[in-house]
Design an enzyme around this catalytic site. Sequence first.
Site, short mmCIF file in Angstrom:
data_model
loop_
_atom_site.label_atom_id
_atom_site.label_comp_id
_atom_site.label_asym_id
_atom_site.label_seq_id
_atom_site.Cartn_x
_atom_site.Cartn_y
_atom_site.Cartn_z
N HIS A 38 26.57 -102.87 -5.50
CA HIS A 38 27.06 -101.90 -5.36
C HIS A 38 27.24 -100.98 -3.97
O HIS A 38 26.67 -101.56 -2.98
CB HIS A 38 26.09 -100.55 -6.43
CG HIS A 38 25.99 -99.63 -6.77
ND1 HIS A 38 26.98 -99.65 -7.97
CD2 HIS A 38 26.50 -98.36 -6.31
CE1 HIS A 38 27.61 -98.38 -7.80
NE2 HIS A 38 27.06 -97.29 -7.10
N ARG B 46 18.47 -101.70 -3.80
CA ARG B 46 17.96 -100.58 -5.13
C ARG B 46 17.79 -101.48 -5.81
O ARG B 46 17.32 -103.04 -5.67
CB ARG B 46 19.20 -99.43 -6.07
CG ARG B 46 18.74 -98.54 -6.74
CD ARG B 46 19.53 -97.17 -7.31
NE ARG B 46 21.07 -97.98 -7.18
CZ ARG B 46 21.81 -97.04 -7.97
NH1 ARG B 46 22.18 -96.05 -7.58
NH2 ARG B 46 23.28 -97.97 -8.57
N LYS C 98 28.36 -94.68 -19.11
CA LYS C 98 26.71 -94.66 -18.87
C LYS C 98 25.99 -92.42 -19.07
O LYS C 98 26.94 -92.46 -18.73
CB LYS C 98 26.45 -95.03 -17.48
CG LYS C 98 26.62 -94.27 -16.53
CD LYS C 98 25.91 -94.55 -14.66
CE LYS C 98 26.40 -93.84 -13.40
NZ LYS C 98 25.10 -94.91 -13.09
N TYR D 262 15.10 -62.21 -14.50
CA TYR D 262 13.73 -61.72 -13.90
C TYR D 262 13.84 -62.16 -12.85
O TYR D 262 14.67 -62.21 -11.61
CB TYR D 262 13.40 -63.76 -14.63
CG TYR D 262 12.82 -64.05 -15.98
CD1 TYR D 262 12.15 -63.61 -15.99
CD2 TYR D 262 13.50 -64.98 -16.72
CE1 TYR D 262 11.78 -64.28 -17.97
CE2 TYR D 262 13.53 -64.46 -17.96
CZ TYR D 262 12.40 -64.41 -19.03
OH TYR D 262 12.37 -64.89 -19.90
N CYS E 31 18.35 -68.05 -16.78
CA CYS E 31 17.50 -68.55 -17.41
C CYS E 31 17.52 -69.21 -18.35
O CYS E 31 18.12 -70.27 -18.53
CB CYS E 31 17.61 -66.62 -18.40
SG CYS E 31 17.28 -65.57 -17.55
N MET E 32 16.65 -69.49 -19.64
CA MET E 32 16.83 -70.74 -19.82
C MET E 32 18.04 -70.85 -20.76
O MET E 32 18.49 -72.40 -21.30
CB MET E 32 15.18 -71.28 -21.13
CG MET E 32 15.09 -72.60 -21.79
SD MET E 32 13.72 -72.04 -22.76
CE MET E 32 12.72 -72.78 -21.68
N ASP E 33 18.31 -69.95 -21.56
CA ASP E 33 19.46 -69.86 -22.31
C ASP E 33 20.40 -68.94 -21.84
O ASP E 33 21.65 -68.72 -23.04
CB ASP E 33 18.60 -68.85 -23.80
CG ASP E 33 17.17 -69.93 -23.95
OD1 ASP E 33 17.63 -71.34 -24.30
OD2 ASP E 33 16.51 -69.79 -24.15
N ARG F 77 34.74 -100.66 -11.03
CA ARG F 77 33.88 -99.65 -12.06
C ARG F 77 33.47 -98.46 -11.79
O ARG F 77 32.54 -97.56 -12.10
CB ARG F 77 32.43 -100.39 -12.73
CG ARG F 77 31.91 -101.99 -12.34
CD ARG F 77 30.81 -102.13 -12.22
NE ARG F 77 30.09 -102.08 -10.64
CZ ARG F 77 29.92 -102.26 -9.53
NH1 ARG F 77 29.95 -103.82 -9.39
NH2 ARG F 77 29.37 -101.47 -8.98
#
Length: 394
Positions: free
Chosen positions: A178, A146, A44, A280, A327-329, A234
Amino acid sequence: MSATRLAAADVHPARAVVDLAAIRHNVRTLARTAPTAEVMAVVKSDAYGHGLLPVATAALDAGAGSLGVAQLAEALDLRAGLDAAGRHPRILTWLFAPGAPLEQALLADLELSASAPWAVEELAAAARSTGRTARVHLKIDTGMSRGGARPEDFGELLDAAARAEAAGAVDVVGIWSHLACADEPDSSVTGEQLEVFGAALEQAAHAGIRPQVRHIAQSAGTLFHPAAHFDLVRPGIAVYGLSPNAQVASSVELDLRPAMRLEARLTVVKRAPAGTGVSYGHTARTGADTTLAVVPLGYADGMPRIASNAGPVSIAGRRLQVTGRICMDQFVVDLGARDTGVHEGDVAVIFSDGRDGEPLADDWAAVTGSINYEIVSRLGARVPRVYVDSEEQP
């Protein structure tokens, strides 16, 4: 060739290298651990970030008898990819809401889970529409709270399944659950859940339902609880070489090999004087004249921002850590005051199999208060996956 036609791995400065030989090794290890059970490799979430079709194929090559995915759309993609390769294993999928396109699922020969009568009824309707018998795994909630029917409601689910089975619309091929605390071997919860599961199986037999497979064990159940093996296990995270609880037993101790190596080529290496603010908010400042390196991975790629000033990185064989905010990148690493000999284009290893002292996904999990499952599965789609096979290398 134009830049727009170049493969992402040719232009992107970071990559996740996945060793398919490690996947096969891990599946074989798990099969030896549960010798009386079929191995259903759980792939998954794009195989926990490792790549759905390559991992599924490697798992099947190693002897996995079936595959599991959570989402219906991913199961359909998996079936299409494997069919194109001439392979047609059992695929179980378990998350769908009312009104899902179950006709497509049955036409793709998928097996589906049912936790409530409405799911059985919709599967039966899809069977009548397509002329295909729905192959169903009934789920009992043994204590996870669940998916699955509560024990007091399981009889109603059995009744709905028995009616649909008698009408020829449904074939109950599995009963499953599970485990909630299997990664804590000393917890009494697992034993309690196994008792509830055993009672549910007896209840199903009294209702005339005799499934082909009974299954409750995920990776931790497979590795730490032999009584949970039943007919099928599993494993998920263990397929990728990671321990479900490294505090209990490490990957090495479990004979598992981490399959992913996340690395990036440095884009900037420069000197900076003492007192320089980094990234930052200037949450870090250089303590002396030093060298800073920029690693082109950020939170848009799945690097947890909470690992700012903490995430481990290996550069030129040295164990370092993120300096300042992620940071983002990209993020920055302080290489230290001495002449490092590091240059743009050199490789930073974020995590790997731990050989040569490189960080593990477990190390990133530790500094973020998370688990290795999250570290690998959150890796962003724009990071190219590159597949190698160490068994084929000279």
